[in-house]
Structures are given as structure tokens and as C-alpha cells.
Design a protein around this motif. Structure first.
Motif, PDB file in Angstrom:
ATOM      1  N   THR A 284       0.807  -1.181   0.076  1.00 40.93           N
ATOM      2  CA  THR A 284       0.089   0.201   0.012  1.00 40.93           C
ATOM      3  C   THR A 284       1.045   1.100   0.167  1.00 40.93           C
ATOM      4  O   THR A 284       0.488   2.341  -0.258  1.00 40.93           O
ATOM      5  N   GLU A 285       2.253   1.048   0.212  1.00 42.94           N
ATOM      6  CA  GLU A 285       3.056   2.397   0.468  1.00 42.94           C
ATOM      7  C   GLU A 285       3.561   2.736  -1.011  1.00 42.94           C
ATOM      8  O   GLU A 285       3.883   3.780  -1.588  1.00 42.94           O
ATOM      9  N   LEU A 286       3.402   1.680  -2.048  1.00 44.08           N
ATOM     10  CA  LEU A 286       3.876   1.946  -3.367  1.00 44.08           C
ATOM     11  C   LEU A 286       2.861   2.761  -4.170  1.00 44.08           C
ATOM     12  O   LEU A 286       1.547   2.497  -4.245  1.00 44.08           O
ATOM     13  N   ALA A 287       3.497   3.555  -5.072  1.00 43.28           N
ATOM     14  CA  ALA A 287       2.680   4.217  -5.924  1.00 43.28           C
ATOM     15  C   ALA A 287       2.186   3.084  -7.312  1.00 43.28           C
ATOM     16  O   ALA A 287       2.916   2.282  -7.596  1.00 43.28           O
ATOM     17  N   PRO A 288       1.188   3.454  -8.055  1.00 40.85           N
ATOM     18  CA  PRO A 288       0.593   2.476  -8.696  1.00 40.85           C
ATOM     19  C   PRO A 288       1.590   1.972  -9.961  1.00 40.85           C
ATOM     20  O   PRO A 288       1.693   0.924 -10.464  1.00 40.85           O
ATOM     21  N   ALA A 289       2.223   3.010 -10.439  1.00 42.13           N
ATOM     22  CA  ALA A 289       3.442   2.844 -11.425  1.00 42.13           C
ATOM     23  C   ALA A 289       4.621   1.902 -10.733  1.00 42.13           C
ATOM     24  O   ALA A 289       4.943   1.076 -11.466  1.00 42.13           O
ATOM     25  N   ASP A 290       4.699   2.119  -9.532  1.00 46.83           N
ATOM     26  CA  ASP A 290       5.805   1.302  -8.787  1.00 46.83           C
ATOM     27  C   ASP A 290       5.301  -0.267  -8.813  1.00 46.83           C
ATOM     28  O   ASP A 290       6.269  -1.209  -8.916  1.00 46.83           O
ATOM     29  N   VAL A 291       4.167  -0.232  -8.535  1.00 46.87           N
ATOM     30  CA  VAL A 291       3.457  -1.791  -8.341  1.00 46.87           C
ATOM     31  C   VAL A 291       3.675  -2.436  -9.772  1.00 46.87           C
ATOM     32  O   VAL A 291       3.963  -3.696  -9.811  1.00 46.87           O
ATOM     33  N   VAL A 292       3.090  -1.731 -10.882  1.00 50.48           N
ATOM     34  CA  VAL A 292       3.177  -2.347 -12.238  1.00 50.48           C
ATOM     35  C   VAL A 292       4.606  -2.586 -12.444  1.00 50.48           C
ATOM     36  O   VAL A 292       5.060  -3.574 -13.210  1.00 50.48           O
ATOM     37  N   ARG A 293       5.587  -1.827 -12.160  1.00 50.54           N
ATOM     38  CA  ARG A 293       7.206  -1.932 -12.475  1.00 50.54           C
ATOM     39  C   ARG A 293       7.489  -3.230 -12.130  1.00 50.54           C
ATOM     40  O   ARG A 293       8.481  -4.007 -12.343  1.00 50.54           O
ATOM     41  N   ARG A 294       7.132  -3.424 -10.582  1.00 48.55           N
ATOM     42  CA  ARG A 294       7.455  -4.596  -9.640  1.00 48.55           C
ATOM     43  C   ARG A 294       6.926  -5.894 -10.615  1.00 48.55           C
ATOM     44  O   ARG A 294       7.691  -6.990 -10.677  1.00 48.55           O
ATOM     45  N   GLN A 295       5.729  -5.877 -11.122  1.00 49.68           N
ATOM     46  CA  GLN A 295       5.043  -6.944 -11.929  1.00 49.68           C
ATOM     47  C   GLN A 295       6.115  -7.361 -13.292  1.00 49.68           C
ATOM     48  O   GLN A 295       6.388  -8.430 -13.436  1.00 49.68           O
ATOM     49  N   TYR A 296       6.584  -6.152 -13.846  1.00 42.87           N
ATOM     50  CA  TYR A 296       7.369  -6.470 -15.195  1.00 42.87           C
ATOM     51  C   TYR A 296       8.726  -7.094 -14.693  1.00 42.87           C
ATOM     52  O   TYR A 296       9.262  -7.834 -15.275  1.00 42.87           O
TER      53      TYR A 296
ATOM     54  N   HIS B 233      -2.936  -1.877 -19.998  1.00 42.74           N
ATOM     55  CA  HIS B 233      -3.640  -1.251 -19.147  1.00 42.74           C
ATOM     56  C   HIS B 233      -3.912  -1.795 -17.865  1.00 42.74           C
ATOM     57  O   HIS B 233      -4.602  -2.849 -17.736  1.00 42.74           O
ATOM     58  N   PHE B 234      -3.513  -1.343 -16.759  1.00 38.16           N
ATOM     59  CA  PHE B 234      -3.404  -1.813 -15.522  1.00 38.16           C
ATOM     60  C   PHE B 234      -4.464  -0.844 -14.449  1.00 38.16           C
ATOM     61  O   PHE B 234      -4.125   0.418 -14.796  1.00 38.16           O
ATOM     62  N   VAL B 235      -4.985  -1.431 -13.796  1.00 37.25           N
ATOM     63  CA  VAL B 235      -5.688  -0.617 -12.687  1.00 37.25           C
ATOM     64  C   VAL B 235      -5.289  -1.226 -11.286  1.00 37.25           C
ATOM     65  O   VAL B 235      -5.189  -2.259 -10.934  1.00 37.25           O
ATOM     66  N   VAL B 236      -4.503  -0.112 -10.438  1.00 41.36           N
ATOM     67  CA  VAL B 236      -4.010  -0.463  -9.381  1.00 41.36           C
ATOM     68  C   VAL B 236      -4.655  -0.069  -8.045  1.00 41.36           C
ATOM     69  O   VAL B 236      -4.990   1.302  -8.032  1.00 41.36           O
ATOM     70  N   ARG B 237      -5.167  -0.793  -7.176  1.00 38.44           N
ATOM     71  CA  ARG B 237      -5.937  -0.355  -5.869  1.00 38.44           C
ATOM     72  C   ARG B 237      -5.189  -1.028  -4.680  1.00 38.44           C
ATOM     73  O   ARG B 237      -5.056  -2.143  -4.576  1.00 38.44           O
ATOM     74  N   GLY B 238      -4.916  -0.093  -3.589  1.00 36.63           N
ATOM     75  CA  GLY B 238      -4.427  -0.651  -2.541  1.00 36.63           C
ATOM     76  C   GLY B 238      -3.108  -1.338  -2.698  1.00 36.63           C
ATOM     77  O   GLY B 238      -2.818  -2.211  -2.009  1.00 36.63           O
ATOM     78  N   GLY B 239      -2.250  -0.975  -3.683  1.00 37.46           N
ATOM     79  CA  GLY B 239      -0.957  -1.547  -3.754  1.00 37.46           C
ATOM     80  C   GLY B 239      -1.208  -2.737  -4.422  1.00 37.46           C
ATOM     81  O   GLY B 239       0.056  -3.237  -4.654  1.00 37.46           O
ATOM     82  N   LEU B 240      -2.008  -3.238  -5.150  1.00 32.58           N
ATOM     83  CA  LEU B 240      -2.132  -4.351  -5.786  1.00 32.58           C
ATOM     84  C   LEU B 240      -2.835  -4.198  -7.363  1.00 32.58           C
ATOM     85  O   LEU B 240      -3.691  -3.210  -7.391  1.00 32.58           O
ATOM     86  N   ILE B 241      -2.523  -5.015  -8.292  1.00 33.08           N
ATOM     87  CA  ILE B 241      -3.342  -4.844  -9.475  1.00 33.08           C
ATOM     88  C   ILE B 241      -4.372  -5.532  -9.474  1.00 33.08           C
ATOM     89  O   ILE B 241      -4.664  -6.767  -9.136  1.00 33.08           O
TER      90      ILE B 241
END
Length: 134
Positions: A5-17, A109-117
Motif C-alpha cells: 500500500t506504500e507503493l505508487a501504482p506505477a511502482d506496483v506495475v514496474r514490480r510486476q514487469y 492497461h493496469f488498474v492498481v488499488r491498495g498497492g495491488l493490480i
């Protein structure tokens, strides 16, 4: 409050890649919400909507690894609007059956909520993918 939950949406997506590129499916699943909806585009070999982190990795990443050698999604441009993250990227791989290379542009296209995709939708030229596989 989990760590994500601390991560910005783009950071969550980057972790996924990063997890995908490393073949770390456990780390990849950790970026996905329990009720994730992951949609591979109609016409793509793995077309469909998959749910749950385990469903996504079993039906997408693990199948890609059996059909393609060195499959990588190269993320290069991020466009962020609140919980929406659009990534312009490129897939590269070699088909294991045909030995043909794949190099195709893609948008995710990702939707990120609460630090999760929570949602993913793929846009790709499926004809180029099919050509490499046949």
C-alpha cells in the motif's frame, strides 16, 4: 496496511514487469489482488480473462514459457492517471515450435488499488504473434 500500500501504482506495475522478466512467479503473484481480472486480447494465443494470482500465472506466464523461448515484455513508457497505469511496451521472444522471432509493440492497461493490480487488459497486434507461431 500491507507493504504494497506504500507503493505508487506505477511502482506496483514496474514490480510486476521485473518479476515477470526474472521468471519469479511468486513475486509476480504478490503484485496481484486476490480477485484480479487479467485479460489477454481476443486473437492472442492465450486469449481470455483469468482470475486469482495463481490463475494468471498458470494460464498466462507458465504457458508462455512452454510455447516461447526468452519471452520478455520490455516496458518503456508509463502513462499514469490515478489508479490507471498504461504501459507502452514491446514483446520479444522466439517461438519454440517454429523458431521464428517475435518483436511486437504492445499496450497494457493496469488498474492498481491498495498497492495491488486489480485489473489488466492487453492490446497487441495479434496477427504478428500468430505469424511467429505458425
Amino acid at each position: 496496511m500491507g507493504l504494497n500500500t506504500e507503493l505508487a501504482p506505477a511502482d506496483v506495475v514496474r514490480r510486476q514487469y521485473l518479476a515477470s522478466a526474472a521468471g519469479d512467479l511468486e513475486a509476480l503473484r504478490a503484485t496481484l489482488a486476490p480477485d484480479v481480472e487479467w485479460t489477454e486480447m481476443a486473437g492472442f494465443p492465450l486469449a481470455g480473462t483469468y482470475r486469482t494470482p495463481e490463475g494468471v500465472t498458470a494460464n498466462v506466464m507458465e504457458k508462455l514459457a512452454t510455447e516461447w523461448e526468452s519471452w520478455v515484455a520490455h516496458d518503456d513508457t508509463y502513462v499514469v492517471d490515478g489508479e490507471n497505469v498504461v504501459v507502452l511496451a514491446r514483446y520479444t521472444a522466439h517461438n519454440r515450435g517454429t523458431r521464428k522471432p517475435l518483436d511486437v509493440r504492445v499496450a497494457h492497461h493496469f488498474v492498481v488499488r491498495g498497492g495491488l493490480i486489480v485489473r489488466f487488459e492487453q492490446f497487441v497486434d495479434t496477427a504478428l504473434v500468430r505469424d511467429a507461431a505458425t
